[in-house]
Write a protein that holds these residues in place. Structure first.
Motif, PDB file in Angstrom:
ATOM      1  N   TYR A 261       0.948 -11.455  -1.742  1.00 21.32           N
ATOM      2  CA  TYR A 261       1.724 -10.642  -0.808  1.00 21.32           C
ATOM      3  C   TYR A 261       2.975 -10.135  -1.507  1.00 21.32           C
ATOM      4  O   TYR A 261       3.651 -10.890  -2.211  1.00 21.32           O
ATOM      5  CB  TYR A 261       2.127 -11.448   0.425  1.00 21.32           C
ATOM      6  N   CYS A 262       3.264  -8.868  -1.300  1.00 17.31           N
ATOM      7  CA  CYS A 262       4.469  -8.258  -1.864  1.00 17.31           C
ATOM      8  C   CYS A 262       5.217  -7.534  -0.742  1.00 17.31           C
ATOM      9  O   CYS A 262       4.634  -6.687  -0.059  1.00 17.31           O
ATOM     10  CB  CYS A 262       4.130  -7.267  -2.970  1.00 17.31           C
ATOM     11  N   PHE A 263       6.477  -7.871  -0.568  1.00 21.24           N
ATOM     12  CA  PHE A 263       7.270  -7.174   0.442  1.00 21.24           C
ATOM     13  C   PHE A 263       7.994  -6.006  -0.197  1.00 21.24           C
ATOM     14  O   PHE A 263       8.502  -6.098  -1.312  1.00 21.24           O
ATOM     15  CB  PHE A 263       8.297  -8.116   1.075  1.00 21.24           C
ATOM     16  N   SER A 264       8.036  -4.901   0.533  1.00 21.25           N
ATOM     17  CA  SER A 264       8.762  -3.715   0.072  1.00 21.25           C
ATOM     18  C   SER A 264       9.469  -3.083   1.262  1.00 21.25           C
ATOM     19  O   SER A 264       8.911  -3.031   2.364  1.00 21.25           O
ATOM     20  CB  SER A 264       7.796  -2.696  -0.554  1.00 21.25           C
ATOM     21  N   PRO A 265      10.688  -2.622   1.083  1.00 17.73           N
ATOM     22  CA  PRO A 265      11.388  -1.972   2.195  1.00 17.73           C
ATOM     23  C   PRO A 265      10.813  -0.616   2.562  1.00 17.73           C
ATOM     24  O   PRO A 265      11.141  -0.062   3.607  1.00 17.73           O
ATOM     25  CB  PRO A 265      12.826  -1.837   1.679  1.00 17.73           C
ATOM     26  N   THR A 266       9.928  -0.063   1.721  1.00 14.08           N
ATOM     27  CA  THR A 266       9.343   1.247   1.998  1.00 14.08           C
ATOM     28  C   THR A 266       7.828   1.176   1.838  1.00 14.08           C
ATOM     29  O   THR A 266       7.271   0.203   1.317  1.00 14.08           O
ATOM     30  CB  THR A 266       9.893   2.324   1.041  1.00 14.08           C
ATOM     31  N   ARG A 267       7.171   2.256   2.262  1.00 20.87           N
ATOM     32  CA  ARG A 267       5.724   2.364   2.136  1.00 20.87           C
ATOM     33  C   ARG A 267       5.323   3.215   0.933  1.00 20.87           C
ATOM     34  O   ARG A 267       4.164   3.614   0.797  1.00 20.87           O
ATOM     35  CB  ARG A 267       5.146   2.975   3.425  1.00 20.87           C
ATOM     36  N   ALA A 268       6.256   3.453   0.059  1.00 23.13           N
ATOM     37  CA  ALA A 268       5.969   4.285  -1.105  1.00 23.13           C
ATOM     38  C   ALA A 268       4.930   3.609  -1.995  1.00 23.13           C
ATOM     39  O   ALA A 268       4.752   2.388  -1.971  1.00 23.13           O
ATOM     40  CB  ALA A 268       7.254   4.547  -1.893  1.00 23.13           C
ATOM     41  N   GLY A 269       4.254   4.423  -2.810  1.00 23.87           N
ATOM     42  CA  GLY A 269       3.192   3.903  -3.659  1.00 23.87           C
ATOM     43  C   GLY A 269       3.672   3.152  -4.878  1.00 23.87           C
ATOM     44  O   GLY A 269       2.863   2.814  -5.745  1.00 23.87           O
ATOM     45  N   THR A 270       4.971   2.856  -4.948  1.00 26.78           N
ATOM     46  CA  THR A 270       5.472   2.116  -6.108  1.00 26.78           C
ATOM     47  C   THR A 270       4.938   0.688  -6.154  1.00 26.78           C
ATOM     48  O   THR A 270       4.717   0.141  -7.230  1.00 26.78           O
ATOM     49  CB  THR A 270       7.005   2.086  -6.082  1.00 26.78           C
ATOM     50  N   THR A 271       4.718   0.073  -4.990  1.00 26.08           N
ATOM     51  CA  THR A 271       4.247  -1.314  -4.973  1.00 26.08           C
ATOM     52  C   THR A 271       2.843  -1.457  -5.554  1.00 26.08           C
ATOM     53  O   THR A 271       2.629  -2.280  -6.454  1.00 26.08           O
ATOM     54  CB  THR A 271       4.301  -1.882  -3.548  1.00 26.08           C
ATOM     55  N   PRO A 272       1.829  -0.701  -5.080  1.00 29.64           N
ATOM     56  CA  PRO A 272       0.514  -0.830  -5.727  1.00 29.64           C
ATOM     57  C   PRO A 272       0.539  -0.433  -7.196  1.00 29.64           C
ATOM     58  O   PRO A 272      -0.220  -0.989  -7.999  1.00 29.64           O
ATOM     59  CB  PRO A 272      -0.389   0.093  -4.897  1.00 29.64           C
ATOM     60  N   ALA A 273       1.424   0.513  -7.556  1.00 31.03           N
ATOM     61  CA  ALA A 273       1.511   0.910  -8.962  1.00 31.03           C
ATOM     62  C   ALA A 273       2.063  -0.231  -9.806  1.00 31.03           C
ATOM     63  O   ALA A 273       1.616  -0.461 -10.934  1.00 31.03           O
ATOM     64  CB  ALA A 273       2.388   2.150  -9.101  1.00 31.03           C
ATOM     65  N   GLU A 274       3.036  -0.967  -9.270  1.00 29.53           N
ATOM     66  CA  GLU A 274       3.605  -2.092 -10.011  1.00 29.53           C
ATOM     67  C   GLU A 274       2.601  -3.231 -10.158  1.00 29.53           C
ATOM     68  O   GLU A 274       2.570  -3.912 -11.178  1.00 29.53           O
ATOM     69  CB  GLU A 274       4.864  -2.592  -9.301  1.00 29.53           C
ATOM     70  N   VAL A 275       1.776  -3.457  -9.122  1.00 32.74           N
ATOM     71  CA  VAL A 275       0.835  -4.574  -9.161  1.00 32.74           C
ATOM     72  C   VAL A 275      -0.421  -4.221  -9.945  1.00 32.74           C
ATOM     73  O   VAL A 275      -0.907  -5.029 -10.751  1.00 32.74           O
ATOM     74  CB  VAL A 275       0.466  -5.000  -7.726  1.00 32.74           C
ATOM     75  N   LEU A 276      -0.981  -3.032  -9.742  1.00 33.64           N
ATOM     76  CA  LEU A 276      -2.290  -2.684 -10.308  1.00 33.64           C
ATOM     77  C   LEU A 276      -2.239  -1.537 -11.310  1.00 33.64           C
ATOM     78  O   LEU A 276      -3.288  -1.114 -11.801  1.00 33.64           O
ATOM     79  CB  LEU A 276      -3.262  -2.311  -9.180  1.00 33.64           C
ATOM     80  N   GLY A 277      -1.042  -1.020 -11.585  1.00 28.10           N
ATOM     81  CA  GLY A 277      -0.947   0.091 -12.521  1.00 28.10           C
ATOM     82  C   GLY A 277      -1.451  -0.280 -13.908  1.00 28.10           C
ATOM     83  O   GLY A 277      -1.188  -1.370 -14.420  1.00 28.10           O
ATOM     84  N   GLY A 278      -2.226   0.623 -14.514  1.00 22.44           N
ATOM     85  CA  GLY A 278      -2.757   0.374 -15.845  1.00 22.44           C
ATOM     86  C   GLY A 278      -3.998  -0.496 -15.875  1.00 22.44           C
ATOM     87  O   GLY A 278      -4.480  -0.839 -16.962  1.00 22.44           O
ATOM     88  N   THR A 279      -4.547  -0.860 -14.701  1.00 22.73           N
ATOM     89  CA  THR A 279      -5.758  -1.688 -14.657  1.00 22.73           C
ATOM     90  C   THR A 279      -6.952  -0.839 -14.240  1.00 22.73           C
ATOM     91  O   THR A 279      -6.798   0.247 -13.672  1.00 22.73           O
ATOM     92  CB  THR A 279      -5.599  -2.859 -13.677  1.00 22.73           C
ATOM     93  N   GLN A 280      -8.138  -1.337 -14.516  1.00 26.90           N
ATOM     94  CA  GLN A 280      -9.366  -0.628 -14.180  1.00 26.90           C
ATOM     95  C   GLN A 280     -10.244  -1.505 -13.304  1.00 26.90           C
ATOM     96  O   GLN A 280     -10.090  -2.715 -13.245  1.00 26.90           O
ATOM     97  CB  GLN A 280     -10.116  -0.228 -15.457  1.00 26.90           C
ATOM     98  N   GLY A 281     -11.174  -0.866 -12.610  1.00 28.18           N
ATOM     99  CA  GLY A 281     -12.054  -1.565 -11.692  1.00 28.18           C
ATOM    100  C   GLY A 281     -12.196  -0.777 -10.412  1.00 28.18           C
ATOM    101  O   GLY A 281     -12.236   0.463 -10.425  1.00 28.18           O
ATOM    102  N   ALA A 282     -12.259  -1.475  -9.292  1.00 26.67           N
ATOM    103  CA  ALA A 282     -12.396  -0.837  -7.979  1.00 26.67           C
ATOM    104  C   ALA A 282     -11.278  -1.325  -7.074  1.00 26.67           C
ATOM    105  O   ALA A 282     -10.831  -2.473  -7.174  1.00 26.67           O
ATOM    106  CB  ALA A 282     -13.753  -1.168  -7.359  1.00 26.67           C
ATOM    107  N   LEU A 283     -10.831  -0.450  -6.190  1.00 20.59           N
ATOM    108  CA  LEU A 283      -9.787  -0.787  -5.217  1.00 20.59           C
ATOM    109  C   LEU A 283     -10.287  -0.384  -3.838  1.00 20.59           C
ATOM    110  O   LEU A 283     -10.536   0.795  -3.571  1.00 20.59           O
ATOM    111  CB  LEU A 283      -8.482  -0.062  -5.551  1.00 20.59           C
TER     112      LEU A 283
END
Length: 425
Positions: A261-283
């Motif tokens: 779980y990651c809390f963020s004050p906004t719904r911007a796409g920065t959170t998924p980018a920080e967690v999964l950025g640069g990885t491959q597979g399926a989301l």
């Protein structure tokens, strides 16, 4: 006398009336959705897929009885592992009189009659007084003192056990801090809510390395499920809205899922980018554009979530036509339930069943969507549900060719109320 205009007649007034009618339909749907979610009965809210499958399954008394017996045996095995304590109940002196001869000379008859009672023994808090031994050298100049107890932070008067209980109550049991404050006071440990907040944040700081390791392990997996939930956040000025992002993955089907779980004050796409950025597979996600930074040609493949599609058609149920879409979607889950029951998940048989049976429902649903799309205003509940499904169609049908991909991101272990507790800013 008013004269009816021909259908081919167009004027600004007619166009405005049609636009107003479409807006009215959209507003009525939003009001009905809000009314149902706030005041509606339980039967009017979206039922879980498992409940729908049971409701639509053919009656099988023997199978249901076997499943119930299995659950009872599993519960009995869990109870056997509980710590046991024997409590002796002697016969009181005033009752030690024979009902036949009125004698008072008795001897034990076997070990006694035993019965089992499951009881709750409340936990307790204690005040520990730690005395550090101080030694003086024979030279009368050197002094050494023993180390004190381990502390989560310097000068903290609360032990790691109490702080662990605080984190468990808030995160695992969804207990807000103000309720926990009352609970501690009842147990004889009055702790201010501000202190609980500081201890909770301190625990988060100490556990940060574990969090980073968990996020790294989730990012390493081939298939990741993601979602975000809005939640109220208490701020000094006023309550605002934050977002709790959930990322779930399975290293092995025989093990528990990895949930981060990651809390963020906004719904911007920065959170998924920080967690999964640069990885491959399926989301596996819904149609929210915040995941676009991750679902790129060089990144992860986007897989649609059928649970979000199902919810939109359920919200359009005042229109009876939505029932057909729900029926076809339920057919997908019926195949997955049968595979899981047979223990064939992610096998060649699972893939064959998806291609032979699951593929037919999306084909029928796609034809139904195309046929009904012109019949419903796009801003209406059913028109919006149809447009949503069609816009995500490629992502929604990728599961047919890959048994690793789930139908949705609603894993049973991820509870929607996980974010119900208050979050201090």
């Amino acid at each position: 006398m008013a004269r009816e205009l021909p259908l081919e007649h167009h004027c600004p007034w007619r166009e405005e009336a049609e636009e107003l009618r479409e807006r009215l339909t959209s507003l009525e749907a939003r009001v009905e959705k809000l009314t149902r979610s706030v005041f509606g009965k339980k039967s009017e809210k979206l039922p879980p897929v498992e409940e729908e499958l049971r409701r639509n399954a053919p009656a099988d008394t023997e199978q249901a009885a076997a499943a119930a017996l299995k659950r009872r045996r599993e519960r009995a095995e869990v109870k056997k592992a509980l710590p046991s304590r024997t409590v002796l109940h002697p016969v009181p002196e005033e009752l030690r009189r024979c009902p036949r001869c009125q004698g008072t000379d008795f001897t034990p008859l076997g070990p006694g009659r035993a019965s089992v009672l499951y009881e709750y023994v409340p936990g307790y808090f204690e005040k520990q007084v730690h005395v550090r031994q101080t030694l003086l050298c024979a030279c009368a100049e050197g002094v050494i003192t023993a180390e004190g107890p381990p502390r989560v932070a310097e000068k903290t008067g609360y032990g790691p056990g109490l702080i662990a209980q605080l984190v468990t109550a808030k995160c695992a049991d969804s207990m807000p801090l103000y309720r926990l404050e009352k609970s501690l006071a009842r147990d004889g440990v009055p702790v201010a809510r501000s202190t609980l907040t500081d201890l909770f944040h301190r625990a988060a700081t100490e556990l940060a390395p574990i969090t980073e390791c968990l996020l790294a392990r989730v990012a390493e997996q081939e298939v990741v499920q993601g979602d975000e939930t809005p939640m109220k956040v208490q701020a000094p000025e006023k309550t605002r809205t934050g977002y709790l992002w959930t990322f779930l993955a399975e290293e092995d089907t025989t093990q528990d899922a990895l949930i981060a779980y990651c809390f963020s004050p906004t719904r911007a796409g920065t959170t998924p980018a920080e967690v999964l950025g640069g990885t491959q597979g399926a989301l596996v996600v819904d149609a929210y554009t915040g995941y676009n930074r991750v679902t790129t040609p060089e990144g992860r493949t986007r897989v649609g979530c059928w649970a979000h599609v199902r919810r939109r058609f359920f919200e359009a149920l005042p229109n009876p036509a939505a029932q057909e879409a729900l029926r076809l979607i339920l057919a997908l889950y019926r195949v997955e339930a049968a595979v899981k029951e047979a223990g064939l998940t992610r096998t060649a048989t699972h893939l064959a069943l998806r291609q032979a049976q699951s593929a037919a429902a999306p084909e029928a649903l796609h034809a139904w969507l195309e046929q009904n799309k012109p019949l419903h205003p796009p801003r209406g509940p059913l028109g919006g549900a149809i447009a949503y499904a069609l816009s995500q169609w490629d992502a929604l049908t990728r599961f047919i060719e890959d048994v690793r991909l789930p139908l949705d991101n609603n894993a049973p272990c991820v509870r929607e109320d996980v974010a119900s507790a208050d979050v201090p800013s």
